[in-house]
Design a protein around this motif. Structure first.
Motif, PDB file in Angstrom:
ATOM      1  N   GLY A 195       0.809  -1.208   0.000  1.00  0.00           N
ATOM      2  CA  GLY A 195       0.000   0.000   0.000  1.00  0.00           C
ATOM      3  C   GLY A 195       0.840   1.254   0.000  1.00  0.00           C
ATOM      4  O   GLY A 195       1.959   1.274   0.514  1.00  0.00           O
ATOM      5  N   ASP A 196       0.295   2.307  -0.590  1.00  0.00           N
ATOM      6  CA  ASP A 196       0.914   3.628  -0.597  1.00  0.00           C
ATOM      7  C   ASP A 196      -0.036   4.624   0.054  1.00  0.00           C
ATOM      8  O   ASP A 196      -1.261   4.537  -0.118  1.00  0.00           O
ATOM      9  CB  ASP A 196       1.213   4.087  -2.024  1.00  0.00           C
ATOM     10  CG  ASP A 196       2.360   3.314  -2.653  1.00  0.00           C
ATOM     11  OD1 ASP A 196       3.409   3.179  -2.000  1.00  0.00           O
ATOM     12  OD2 ASP A 196       2.202   2.856  -3.796  1.00  0.00           O
ATOM     13  N   ASP A 197       0.535   5.578   0.772  1.00  0.00           N
ATOM     14  CA  ASP A 197      -0.247   6.614   1.453  1.00  0.00           C
ATOM     15  C   ASP A 197      -1.280   6.005   2.405  1.00  0.00           C
ATOM     16  O   ASP A 197      -2.418   6.470   2.492  1.00  0.00           O
ATOM     17  CB  ASP A 197      -0.956   7.527   0.434  1.00  0.00           C
ATOM     18  CG  ASP A 197       0.032   8.326  -0.399  1.00  0.00           C
ATOM     19  OD1 ASP A 197       1.002   8.845   0.175  1.00  0.00           O
ATOM     20  OD2 ASP A 197      -0.171   8.431  -1.618  1.00  0.00           O
ATOM     21  N   ILE A 198      -0.864   4.952   3.110  1.00  0.00           N
ATOM     22  CA  ILE A 198      -1.757   4.286   4.059  1.00  0.00           C
ATOM     23  C   ILE A 198      -1.332   4.655   5.478  1.00  0.00           C
ATOM     24  O   ILE A 198      -0.145   4.730   5.785  1.00  0.00           O
ATOM     25  CB  ILE A 198      -1.745   2.752   3.876  1.00  0.00           C
ATOM     26  CG1 ILE A 198      -0.322   2.193   3.923  1.00  0.00           C
ATOM     27  CG2 ILE A 198      -2.418   2.366   2.570  1.00  0.00           C
ATOM     28  CD1 ILE A 198      -0.244   0.676   3.856  1.00  0.00           C
ATOM     29  N   GLU A 199      -2.311   4.876   6.328  1.00  0.00           N
ATOM     30  CA  GLU A 199      -2.041   5.331   7.693  1.00  0.00           C
ATOM     31  C   GLU A 199      -1.258   4.309   8.498  1.00  0.00           C
ATOM     32  O   GLU A 199      -0.408   4.657   9.320  1.00  0.00           O
ATOM     33  CB  GLU A 199      -3.361   5.661   8.394  1.00  0.00           C
ATOM     34  CG  GLU A 199      -3.194   6.271   9.773  1.00  0.00           C
ATOM     35  CD  GLU A 199      -4.525   6.684  10.386  1.00  0.00           C
ATOM     36  OE1 GLU A 199      -4.579   6.839  11.619  1.00  0.00           O
ATOM     37  OE2 GLU A 199      -5.500   6.849   9.637  1.00  0.00           O
ATOM     38  N   TRP A 223     -13.767   1.291  -0.091  1.00  0.00           N
ATOM     39  CA  TRP A 223     -12.712   1.119  -1.091  1.00  0.00           C
ATOM     40  C   TRP A 223     -13.325   0.637  -2.404  1.00  0.00           C
ATOM     41  O   TRP A 223     -14.362  -0.028  -2.406  1.00  0.00           O
ATOM     42  CB  TRP A 223     -11.678   0.102  -0.628  1.00  0.00           C
ATOM     43  CG  TRP A 223     -10.794   0.584   0.481  1.00  0.00           C
ATOM     44  CD1 TRP A 223     -11.133   0.751   1.792  1.00  0.00           C
ATOM     45  CD2 TRP A 223      -9.414   0.938   0.385  1.00  0.00           C
ATOM     46  NE1 TRP A 223     -10.071   1.194   2.519  1.00  0.00           N
ATOM     47  CE2 TRP A 223      -8.992   1.317   1.685  1.00  0.00           C
ATOM     48  CE3 TRP A 223      -8.505   0.975  -0.672  1.00  0.00           C
ATOM     49  CZ2 TRP A 223      -7.687   1.728   1.941  1.00  0.00           C
ATOM     50  CZ3 TRP A 223      -7.203   1.376  -0.413  1.00  0.00           C
ATOM     51  CH2 TRP A 223      -6.802   1.751   0.876  1.00  0.00           C
ATOM     52  N   GLN A 268      -8.466   1.526  -4.524  1.00  0.00           N
ATOM     53  CA  GLN A 268      -8.367   2.932  -4.137  1.00  0.00           C
ATOM     54  C   GLN A 268      -9.379   3.234  -3.039  1.00  0.00           C
ATOM     55  O   GLN A 268     -10.543   2.833  -3.127  1.00  0.00           O
ATOM     56  CB  GLN A 268      -8.660   3.842  -5.337  1.00  0.00           C
ATOM     57  CG  GLN A 268      -8.615   5.325  -5.044  1.00  0.00           C
ATOM     58  CD  GLN A 268      -7.219   5.900  -5.111  1.00  0.00           C
ATOM     59  OE1 GLN A 268      -6.445   5.552  -5.997  1.00  0.00           O
ATOM     60  NE2 GLN A 268      -6.873   6.776  -4.180  1.00  0.00           N
ATOM     61  N   LYS A 269      -8.912   3.932  -1.994  1.00  0.00           N
ATOM     62  CA  LYS A 269      -9.841   4.362  -0.958  1.00  0.00           C
ATOM     63  C   LYS A 269     -10.683   5.513  -1.483  1.00  0.00           C
ATOM     64  O   LYS A 269     -10.168   6.471  -2.066  1.00  0.00           O
ATOM     65  CB  LYS A 269      -9.078   4.794   0.298  1.00  0.00           C
ATOM     66  CG  LYS A 269      -9.982   5.076   1.492  1.00  0.00           C
ATOM     67  CD  LYS A 269      -9.162   5.364   2.744  1.00  0.00           C
ATOM     68  CE  LYS A 269     -10.069   5.570   3.947  1.00  0.00           C
ATOM     69  NZ  LYS A 269      -9.276   5.820   5.179  1.00  0.00           N
ATOM     70  N   ASP A 284      -5.143   6.933  -0.500  1.00  0.00           N
ATOM     71  CA  ASP A 284      -4.710   5.596  -0.117  1.00  0.00           C
ATOM     72  C   ASP A 284      -4.897   4.614  -1.276  1.00  0.00           C
ATOM     73  O   ASP A 284      -5.980   4.546  -1.881  1.00  0.00           O
ATOM     74  CB  ASP A 284      -5.511   5.097   1.084  1.00  0.00           C
ATOM     75  CG  ASP A 284      -5.494   6.063   2.249  1.00  0.00           C
ATOM     76  OD1 ASP A 284      -5.709   7.270   2.027  1.00  0.00           O
ATOM     77  OD2 ASP A 284      -5.313   5.612   3.391  1.00  0.00           O
ATOM     78  N   GLU A 285      -3.851   3.854  -1.551  1.00  0.00           N
ATOM     79  CA  GLU A 285      -3.913   2.835  -2.597  1.00  0.00           C
ATOM     80  C   GLU A 285      -3.330   1.523  -2.088  1.00  0.00           C
ATOM     81  O   GLU A 285      -2.364   1.505  -1.319  1.00  0.00           O
ATOM     82  CB  GLU A 285      -3.143   3.289  -3.842  1.00  0.00           C
ATOM     83  CG  GLU A 285      -3.807   4.420  -4.592  1.00  0.00           C
ATOM     84  CD  GLU A 285      -3.141   4.695  -5.922  1.00  0.00           C
ATOM     85  OE1 GLU A 285      -3.679   5.492  -6.694  1.00  0.00           O
ATOM     86  OE2 GLU A 285      -2.063   4.103  -6.182  1.00  0.00           O
ATOM     87  N   GLN A 318       4.653   6.595   4.116  1.00  0.00           N
ATOM     88  CA  GLN A 318       3.494   5.859   4.627  1.00  0.00           C
ATOM     89  C   GLN A 318       3.107   4.713   3.682  1.00  0.00           C
ATOM     90  O   GLN A 318       1.954   4.555   3.295  1.00  0.00           O
ATOM     91  CB  GLN A 318       2.305   6.793   4.845  1.00  0.00           C
ATOM     92  CG  GLN A 318       2.514   7.804   5.962  1.00  0.00           C
ATOM     93  CD  GLN A 318       1.239   8.557   6.301  1.00  0.00           C
ATOM     94  OE1 GLN A 318       0.602   9.134   5.428  1.00  0.00           O
ATOM     95  NE2 GLN A 318       0.865   8.562   7.563  1.00  0.00           N
ATOM     96  N   SER A 319       4.095   3.920   3.349  1.00  0.00           N
ATOM     97  CA  SER A 319       3.854   2.741   2.528  1.00  0.00           C
ATOM     98  C   SER A 319       4.189   1.494   3.323  1.00  0.00           C
ATOM     99  O   SER A 319       4.921   1.545   4.322  1.00  0.00           O
ATOM    100  CB  SER A 319       4.693   2.789   1.241  1.00  0.00           C
ATOM    101  OG  SER A 319       6.081   2.736   1.554  1.00  0.00           O
TER     102      SER A 319
END
Length: 210
Positions: A39-43, A88, A113-114, A119-120, A172-173
């Protein structure tokens, strides 16, 4: 237009390890079926576990048993990719069968995609046929545990299956990789093989945005 964005942090560290690795023979656990969720840009990596929870890992073992020494049809692998959780949206899945000089392998993959966010997540299921090549290879023969102020990579387990988990705090990956149907192997591991595996991983970690 397709833009490929790569997690250079993780790739750089793994590549550095590969270049420093001499050729050697060792006993290792090879994974026939490999599931990777990144995941990318995930919390946090919790969303990766949510997706992995939606993969029927025992069913993948059954697929491997039924196919024997033939690579599982990629349509079968696609059918076992996780459905997106609430909030999602999943894009159209794709798959492929690859024939190489060393043998054949197959995979199915899908991007998610969220809704209303950056978030991906990407999920991939490989039938590796225990080949010592491809983006999965670095996790079973070249991976090593480390932790720093910028992130970590850890050897772990997931529902009893061997796994690797990594996190990059900066962008954040994260990645969660699980091996299904393990087999003891004796192989020669060298810099060239590991670098080729790393380059394959680089492609797998790329994020496509449309």
């Amino acid at each position: 237009m397709i833009e490929l964005r790569v997690n250079f942090f993780l790739i750089g560290l793994v590549l550095a390890c590969c270049l420093a690795t001499p050729v050697m023979a060792n006993d290792e656990q090879g994974a026939r079926m490999v599931v990777m969720v990144n995941g990318d840009d995930i919390e946090s990596n919790d969303i990766l576990r949510q997706y992995m929870d939606r993969v029927d890992l025992p069913a993948l073992r059954s697929l491997a048993d039924a196919s024997g020494d033939q690579a599982v049809d990629f349509n079968e692998l696609i059918s076992h990719l996780p459905d997106p959780p609430s909030g999602w949206t999943g894009r159209e899945p794709t798959g492929m069968l690859m024939n190489t000089g060393e043998g054949a392998f197959s995979f199915g993959t899908r991007e998610y995609q969220k809704d209303g966010a950056d978030d991906e997540v990407n999920a991939v299921i490989w039938d590796t046929q225990y080949l010592e090549m491809g983006p999965w290879f670095v996790y079973w023969s070249g991976a090593y545990s480390w932790e720093s102020t910028e992130g970590y990579m850890r050897s772990t387990t997931y529902k009893g299956y061997p796994a690797w988990e990594s996190r990059d705090y900066g962008d954040q990956s994260g990645i969660l990789v699980v091996g299904v149907v393990m087999q003891q192997q004796v192989s020669e591991v060298g810099s060239i093989l590991l670098v080729s595996g790393t380059l394959g991983l680089l492609l797998a970690l790329g994020r496509r945005s449309f």
